[in-house]
Scaffold this motif. Sequence first.
Motif, mmCIF file in Angstrom:
data_model
loop_
_atom_site.group_PDB
_atom_site.id
_atom_site.type_symbol
_atom_site.label_atom_id
_atom_site.label_comp_id
_atom_site.label_asym_id
_atom_site.label_seq_id
_atom_site.Cartn_x
_atom_site.Cartn_y
_atom_site.Cartn_z
ATOM 1 N N LEU A 283 0.808 -1.219 0.000
ATOM 2 C CA LEU A 283 0.000 0.000 0.000
ATOM 3 C C LEU A 283 0.846 1.277 0.000
ATOM 4 C CD1 LEU A 283 -2.961 -0.942 2.384
ATOM 5 C CD2 LEU A 283 -2.968 -0.784 -0.110
ATOM 6 N N PRO A 284 1.937 1.349 0.782
ATOM 7 C CA PRO A 284 2.753 2.577 0.705
ATOM 8 C C PRO A 284 3.349 2.832 -0.673
ATOM 9 C CG PRO A 284 3.285 1.332 2.697
ATOM 10 C CD PRO A 284 2.403 0.454 1.867
ATOM 11 N N LEU A 285 3.421 1.803 -1.513
ATOM 12 C CA LEU A 285 3.971 2.007 -2.846
ATOM 13 C C LEU A 285 3.115 2.977 -3.662
ATOM 14 C CD1 LEU A 285 5.036 -1.593 -3.915
ATOM 15 C CD2 LEU A 285 6.493 0.267 -3.141
ATOM 16 N N GLY A 286 1.798 2.909 -3.488
ATOM 17 C CA GLY A 286 0.929 3.812 -4.237
ATOM 18 C C GLY A 286 1.186 5.261 -3.874
ATOM 19 N N THR A 287 1.261 5.538 -2.567
ATOM 20 C CA THR A 287 1.571 6.898 -2.128
ATOM 21 C C THR A 287 2.937 7.342 -2.637
ATOM 22 O OG1 THR A 287 0.198 6.695 -0.143
ATOM 23 C CG2 THR A 287 1.947 8.342 -0.101
ATOM 24 N N ALA A 288 3.928 6.455 -2.484
ATOM 25 C CA ALA A 288 5.291 6.822 -2.860
ATOM 26 C C ALA A 288 5.420 7.056 -4.362
ATOM 27 C CB ALA A 288 6.257 5.729 -2.407
ATOM 28 N N ALA A 289 4.728 6.266 -5.170
ATOM 29 C CA ALA A 289 4.841 6.420 -6.624
ATOM 30 C C ALA A 289 4.304 7.774 -7.074
ATOM 31 C CB ALA A 289 4.100 5.288 -7.329
ATOM 32 N N VAL A 290 3.153 8.171 -6.550
ATOM 33 C CA VAL A 290 2.575 9.470 -6.926
ATOM 34 C C VAL A 290 3.446 10.609 -6.403
ATOM 35 C CG1 VAL A 290 0.547 10.953 -6.695
ATOM 36 C CG2 VAL A 290 0.258 8.485 -7.004
ATOM 37 N N PHE A 291 3.930 10.466 -5.175
ATOM 38 C CA PHE A 291 4.826 11.462 -4.592
ATOM 39 C C PHE A 291 6.069 11.626 -5.465
ATOM 40 C CE2 PHE A 291 7.081 12.624 -0.320
ATOM 41 C CZ PHE A 291 7.319 13.894 -0.809
ATOM 42 N N LEU A 292 6.646 10.506 -5.899
ATOM 43 C CA LEU A 292 7.844 10.548 -6.723
ATOM 44 C C LEU A 292 7.599 11.288 -8.037
ATOM 45 C CD1 LEU A 292 10.719 9.616 -7.460
ATOM 46 C CD2 LEU A 292 9.725 7.453 -8.218
ATOM 47 N N LEU A 293 6.467 11.039 -8.662
ATOM 48 C CA LEU A 293 6.170 11.652 -9.951
ATOM 49 C C LEU A 293 5.911 13.155 -9.840
ATOM 50 C CD1 LEU A 293 3.834 8.935 -11.531
ATOM 51 C CD2 LEU A 293 6.185 9.479 -12.201
ATOM 52 N N LEU A 294 5.340 13.591 -8.730
ATOM 53 C CA LEU A 294 4.855 14.970 -8.633
ATOM 54 C C LEU A 294 5.674 15.870 -7.720
ATOM 55 C CD1 LEU A 294 0.997 14.350 -8.456
ATOM 56 C CD2 LEU A 294 2.402 14.886 -10.452
ATOM 57 N N ALA A 295 6.672 15.343 -7.001
ATOM 58 C CA ALA A 295 7.402 16.170 -6.041
ATOM 59 C C ALA A 295 8.130 17.323 -6.730
ATOM 60 C CB ALA A 295 8.389 15.306 -5.250
ATOM 61 N N VAL A 296 8.861 17.039 -7.802
ATOM 62 C CA VAL A 296 9.593 18.106 -8.496
ATOM 63 C C VAL A 296 8.642 19.082 -9.189
ATOM 64 C CG1 VAL A 296 11.313 18.602 -10.268
ATOM 65 C CG2 VAL A 296 11.619 16.634 -8.751
#
Length: 441
Positions: A283-296
């Motif tokens: 489940l944390p992978l979903g949060t982390a993937a979106v965070f990774l794509l949109l942080a910059v």
Amino acid sequence: MYLADRSAPAGAKTAPPDRGPGRAPVVAPTVLALGTVSMITDVSSEMVAAVLPLYLIAGLGLSPLGFGALDGVYNGVSALVQLTGGHLADRVRNHKLVAGIGYGLSALCKPLLLLAHSLGPISVILALERTGKGLRTAPRDALISLSTPDEAQGRAFGVHRAMDTTGALLGPLAAFLILGVAVDGYDAVFGVSACVAVLGVVVLVLFVPSGAGETPPRPAAAPPAARPTPVRLRDAAALLRLPRLRALALCAVLLGLTTVSDAFVYLLLQRRTGLDDQWFPLLPLGTAAVFLLLAVPAGALADRIGRRTVFLTGHALLLAAYGLLLWAPAWPALPYLVLALHGMFYAATDGVLPAAVAATVPESLRATGLAVVGTGQALARFGCSLAFGGAWTLWGTGPALAAAAAGLLCCAAVAGYVLRPSPPPAAAPAAPAPPDPARHP
């Protein structure tokens, strides 16, 4: 429109004059090196964090209230130590040293989880591990800030958070794979996590420079620079006299009081969707993937349109995630929607807040200022973990989450008012023209 760009004190860094207006600033090597350290360290930390809720509740039989208390300690200890780490880094003027001590302490705690199989020892180990996190957070963010011009702070923190989140993405995946192949899955996760944490410390020592950034060489005939005045506790306390820093600290506390812990969000999502236990670490992978794509992109957007707007939008997205968990039908897409909103919330807030603080605090107290706001936010989330765990135990998940959602809505409205843009100064009235001597002899 900036969250904390007005009333910048003397000593705050300004943009280099030779940078063209249309040229994007380059991310400093210090930011990339620290991002690599954070990425490796987060692989280690998130391996443990991904299995910890299930290990404690399903394995050791801990109640939601007990887990809320432990999760609060897990984050509250880090909050209290942040002030010490920030002030110490400013005082000794060696941010890398203090950050390295924090990373090293966290790495030393990982092997101890192999020896602890009851709640008491695990609580002590987690508190020590969070002590290391608290020591390193403010000095690390100060290094990022001091190596970056003001107009690119959001981008720099976004790049760092994206690299950090890559570790958060890989950590749960590694835990999932280890649980699937190892006989004693939890101990195997803890052992691999310890090895990865040591690697992160090695990278910090070898590749992160001690200074904030590269400085031009001093001419041989130039006299030695005067020794800087030591930072005192009264200087740190005086930071709260800055109006914008007070506003940032207040809003961080208010919104932290209604930010439900990630672990609770994942537990709520599992219970709502009936997800099998073996899939829980993913489940944390979903949060982390979106965070990774949109942080910059979120950091760059905050630099361009204003940090206040992006920051408050992130909390609106979190409120939408709460609403889906409360009232949405059991759609097959529900887990993906909730995790996407959760990741977007972090992308819009996690790097934007320290970027805003950095624009308000002078360089000599940069780590301390970051620690003041970070401590307030973390302590507020500690209180939220305790309150939410108790409400879950007494009333159930629905009323507990509804109360958090209502509180978030109210606190976001208050934060929007407190962080409103300062009105431009009124123009001074034009002075009367002097009399014309030719017309008035």
